[in-house]
Design an enzyme around this catalytic site. Structure first.
Site, PDB file in Angstrom:
ATOM      1  N   ARG A   1     -11.606  -9.689  10.577  1.00 49.91           N
ATOM      2  CA  ARG A   1     -12.827  -8.918  10.824  1.00 49.91           C
ATOM      3  C   ARG A   1     -13.978  -9.573  10.069  1.00 49.91           C
ATOM      4  NH1 ARG A   1     -10.703  -3.699   8.535  1.00 49.91           N
ATOM      5  NH2 ARG A   1      -9.712  -5.307   7.286  1.00 49.91           N
TER       6      ARG A   1
ATOM      7  N   LYS B   1       0.841  -1.195   0.000  1.00 54.58           N
ATOM      8  CA  LYS B   1       0.000   0.000   0.000  1.00 54.58           C
ATOM      9  C   LYS B   1       0.878   1.248   0.000  1.00 54.58           C
ATOM     10  CE  LYS B   1      -3.140  -2.430   3.060  1.00 54.58           C
ATOM     11  NZ  LYS B   1      -3.575  -2.623   4.428  1.00 54.58           N
TER      12      LYS B   1
ATOM     13  N   SER C   1      -7.978   0.923   8.854  1.00 53.72           N
ATOM     14  CA  SER C   1      -7.115   2.106   8.825  1.00 53.72           C
ATOM     15  C   SER C   1      -7.578   3.056   7.722  1.00 53.72           C
ATOM     16  CB  SER C   1      -5.660   1.696   8.593  1.00 53.72           C
ATOM     17  OG  SER C   1      -5.235   0.867   9.656  1.00 53.72           O
TER      18      SER C   1
HETATM   19  N1  COA Z   1      -9.502  -4.055  13.877  1.00 44.04           N
HETATM   20  C1  COA Z   1      -9.679  -3.094  12.961  1.00 44.04           C
HETATM   21  N2  COA Z   1      -9.039  -3.036  11.798  1.00 44.04           N
HETATM   22  C2  COA Z   1      -8.151  -4.013  11.553  1.00 44.04           C
HETATM   23  C3  COA Z   1      -7.906  -5.037  12.460  1.00 44.04           C
HETATM   24  C4  COA Z   1      -8.625  -5.040  13.651  1.00 44.04           C
HETATM   25  N3  COA Z   1      -8.464  -5.978  14.568  1.00 44.04           N
HETATM   26  N4  COA Z   1      -6.982  -5.859  11.928  1.00 44.04           N
HETATM   27  C5  COA Z   1      -6.658  -5.364  10.732  1.00 44.04           C
HETATM   28  N5  COA Z   1      -7.376  -4.254  10.503  1.00 44.04           N
HETATM   29  C6  COA Z   1      -7.367  -3.475   9.264  1.00 44.04           C
HETATM   30  C7  COA Z   1      -6.307  -2.485   9.149  1.00 44.04           C
HETATM   31  O1  COA Z   1      -6.714  -1.264   9.665  1.00 44.04           O
HETATM   32  C8  COA Z   1      -6.048  -2.458   7.667  1.00 44.04           C
HETATM   33  O2  COA Z   1      -6.960  -1.625   7.017  1.00 44.04           O
HETATM   34  P1  COA Z   1      -6.647  -1.016   5.583  1.00 44.04           P
HETATM   35  O3  COA Z   1      -6.619  -2.177   4.625  1.00 44.04           O
HETATM   36  O4  COA Z   1      -7.787  -0.103   5.376  1.00 44.04           O
HETATM   37  O5  COA Z   1      -5.316  -0.344   5.679  1.00 44.04           O
HETATM   38  C9  COA Z   1      -6.303  -3.857   7.234  1.00 44.04           C
HETATM   39  O6  COA Z   1      -7.132  -4.396   8.212  1.00 44.04           O
HETATM   40  C10 COA Z   1      -5.084  -4.710   7.187  1.00 44.04           C
HETATM   41  O7  COA Z   1      -3.965  -4.013   7.652  1.00 44.04           O
HETATM   42  P2  COA Z   1      -2.844  -4.572   8.544  1.00 44.04           P
HETATM   43  O8  COA Z   1      -3.388  -5.371   9.669  1.00 44.04           O
HETATM   44  O9  COA Z   1      -1.953  -3.442   8.879  1.00 44.04           O
HETATM   45  O10 COA Z   1      -2.122  -5.619   7.589  1.00 44.04           O
HETATM   46  P3  COA Z   1      -1.767  -5.557   6.084  1.00 44.04           P
HETATM   47  O11 COA Z   1      -2.763  -6.392   5.373  1.00 44.04           O
HETATM   48  O12 COA Z   1      -1.547  -4.188   5.621  1.00 44.04           O
HETATM   49  O13 COA Z   1      -0.363  -6.328   6.179  1.00 44.04           O
HETATM   50  C11 COA Z   1       1.456  -7.714   5.491  1.00 44.04           C
HETATM   51  C12 COA Z   1       0.067  -7.123   5.174  1.00 44.04           C
HETATM   52  C13 COA Z   1       2.466  -6.644   5.776  1.00 44.04           C
HETATM   53  C14 COA Z   1       1.356  -8.671   6.672  1.00 44.04           C
HETATM   54  C15 COA Z   1       1.818  -8.501   4.206  1.00 44.04           C
HETATM   55  O14 COA Z   1       1.700  -7.658   3.093  1.00 44.04           O
HETATM   56  C16 COA Z   1       3.223  -9.061   4.241  1.00 44.04           C
HETATM   57  O15 COA Z   1       3.487 -10.038   4.907  1.00 44.04           O
HETATM   58  N6  COA Z   1       4.167  -8.425   3.508  1.00 44.04           N
HETATM   59  C17 COA Z   1       5.557  -8.872   3.401  1.00 44.04           C
HETATM   60  C18 COA Z   1       5.818  -9.644   2.079  1.00 44.04           C
HETATM   61  C19 COA Z   1       5.283 -11.035   2.236  1.00 44.04           C
HETATM   62  O16 COA Z   1       5.866 -11.886   2.854  1.00 44.04           O
HETATM   63  N7  COA Z   1       4.057 -11.238   1.645  1.00 44.04           N
HETATM   64  C20 COA Z   1       3.277 -12.455   1.824  1.00 44.04           C
HETATM   65  C21 COA Z   1       3.717 -13.588   1.005  1.00 44.04           C
HETATM   66  S1  COA Z   1       3.932 -13.243  -0.672  1.00 44.04           S
END
Ligand code: COA
Length: 161
Positions: free
Chosen positions: A91, A42, A129
């Site tokens: 969620r 992102k 978020s």
């Molecule tokens: N309550 C409210 N909101 C929540 C929540 C909770 N308990 N848990 C997650 N969320 C929301 C977040 O606010 C976020 O919202 P957004 O999409 O509007 O920004 C969303 O859910 C997910 O965000 P977050 O929990 O920060 O995780 P992410 O999906 O952004 O993270 C990684 C992804 C970083 C874990 C993943 O991309 C990664 O592992 N990257 C490294 C490269 C890799 O190994 N990739 C995987 C294999 S290819």
């Protein structure tokens, strides 16, 4: 040293939903390592340093929580921390497909690593978020959805735009 788990995400910014997952995880495991993705897929509003600082401030009274960043594959990072557990919040049903895909890919990359999903508290079911940033951008009240420090930083960010 007891069992530590990795709680990864972009945390742009950390929300009270994330904190709820983190604290509930601590009732099962001994410690949680919050791992902030340096370069998530992102475009982030906050820099890595800002995201880390907000998390550190939000969890400063919690014991057994560590905050770190990572670049590259999550499974490699998890292994480097000498653990084999990833925790993710789940969620509404809409999260399922993405989380399922990610956990299967992670398992393909390293089958020693397990992903555990924790159901989000109903209060945070429909927050994210993105939606919080959207509300904050237009001056909406987001108190109660994010830690105070995040409220303040979002206000500063949008006041300067
Ligand atoms: N309550 C409210 N909101 C929540 C929540 C909770 N308990 N848990 C997650 N969320 C929301 C977040 O606010 C976020 O919202 P957004 O999409 O509007 O920004 C969303 O859910 C997910 O965000 P977050 O929990 O920060 O995780 P992410 O999906 O952004 O993270 C990684 C992804 C970083 C874990 C993943 O991309 C990664 O592992 N990257 C490294 C490269 C890799 O190994 N990739 C995987 C294999 S290819």
């Amino acid at each position: 040293m007891g069992k530590m788990v990795v709680y990864p995400g972009s945390f742009d910014p950390i929300t009270n939903g994330h904190i709820s997952i983190l604290r509930r995880t601590l009732t099962i495991f001994d410690s949680v390592n919050v791992a902030v993705a340096e370069n998530p897929m992102k475009n982030t509003l906050f820099s890595l340093e800002e995201r880390l600082a907000m998390i550190r401030e939000s969890i400063k009274n919690d014991n057994n929580v560590y905050v770190d960043s990572f670049d590259g594959l999550l499974v490699d990072y998890v292994e480097s921390k000498n653990t084999n557990v990833i925790i993710r919040g789940m969620r509404a049903l809409s999260d399922f497909e993405y989380e399922f895909q990610m956990s299967l890919m992670n398992r393909k990359l390293n089958n020693k690593i397990q992903t555990i999903f924790m159901m989000t508290d109903y209060k945070w079911f429909y927050t994210s978020s993105t939606i919080i940033k959207e509300a904050a951008r237009y001056g909406g009240a987001i108190r109660g959805l994010v830690p105070d420090i995040v409220c303040q930083k979002l206000k500063e960010k949008f006041d300067h735009q």
